[in-house]
Design a protein around this motif. Sequence first.
Motif, mmCIF file in Angstrom:
data_model
loop_
_atom_site.group_PDB
_atom_site.id
_atom_site.type_symbol
_atom_site.label_atom_id
_atom_site.label_comp_id
_atom_site.label_asym_id
_atom_site.label_seq_id
_atom_site.Cartn_x
_atom_site.Cartn_y
_atom_site.Cartn_z
ATOM 1 N N ASP A 8 0.878 -1.168 0.000
ATOM 2 C CA ASP A 8 0.000 0.000 0.000
ATOM 3 C C ASP A 8 0.915 1.216 0.000
ATOM 4 O O ASP A 8 1.335 1.697 1.055
ATOM 5 N N GLY A 10 2.350 4.873 -0.181
ATOM 6 C CA GLY A 10 1.959 6.228 0.175
ATOM 7 C C GLY A 10 3.162 7.136 0.052
ATOM 8 O O GLY A 10 4.304 6.680 0.126
ATOM 9 N N THR A 14 4.583 3.421 3.615
ATOM 10 C CA THR A 14 4.153 2.328 2.759
ATOM 11 C C THR A 14 3.842 1.120 3.632
ATOM 12 O O THR A 14 4.711 0.647 4.372
ATOM 13 N N THR A 31 4.924 -1.310 8.394
ATOM 14 C CA THR A 31 4.829 -0.062 7.652
ATOM 15 C C THR A 31 6.206 0.572 7.708
ATOM 16 O O THR A 31 6.822 0.630 8.773
ATOM 17 N N SER A 97 -8.393 2.496 3.112
ATOM 18 C CA SER A 97 -8.122 3.228 4.357
ATOM 19 C C SER A 97 -9.372 3.300 5.223
ATOM 20 O O SER A 97 -9.311 3.096 6.437
ATOM 21 N N ASP A 121 -2.063 1.920 7.494
ATOM 22 C CA ASP A 121 -1.375 1.552 6.250
ATOM 23 C C ASP A 121 -1.111 0.050 6.182
ATOM 24 O O ASP A 121 -1.245 -0.565 5.116
#
Length: 138
Positions: A8, A10, A14, A31, A97, A121
Amino acid sequence: MPRILAIDYGSKRTGLAVTDPLQIIATGLTTVDTPLAIEYLKDYISKEAVELFVVGEAKQKDGSPAQSTPLINAFVELLKKNFPLIPVEREDESHTSKRAFQTMIDSGIGKNKRRDKKLVDKISAVLILQGYMERKGM
């Protein structure tokens, strides 16, 4: 059997999730700060066999690409460059989310812990992986 690893992505953090070696269960891995994601993956893959990356694909409500799509695409290219033998598939990450936050509420996680964006996340990565596994009939 090698694992499937979901990402995922970001811009700041991540979330990562993996299957068990039998590819039955999706579990949150961690994460990481996004600038450290490739190095983290190199270390992880040196210890665990991974046969596939599943990267969340962000879309608008109308199905068009989200604002973050160019960043995600650039990250996918980095994955392909650094791990040329591991294929990359995309999975719709719409509403992960929100679903991750609801999952935390449903499982009784306290209000303070629900504010932890790293946990959101990681759970989002699990939801991406579960979606992929369901779509593939795993």
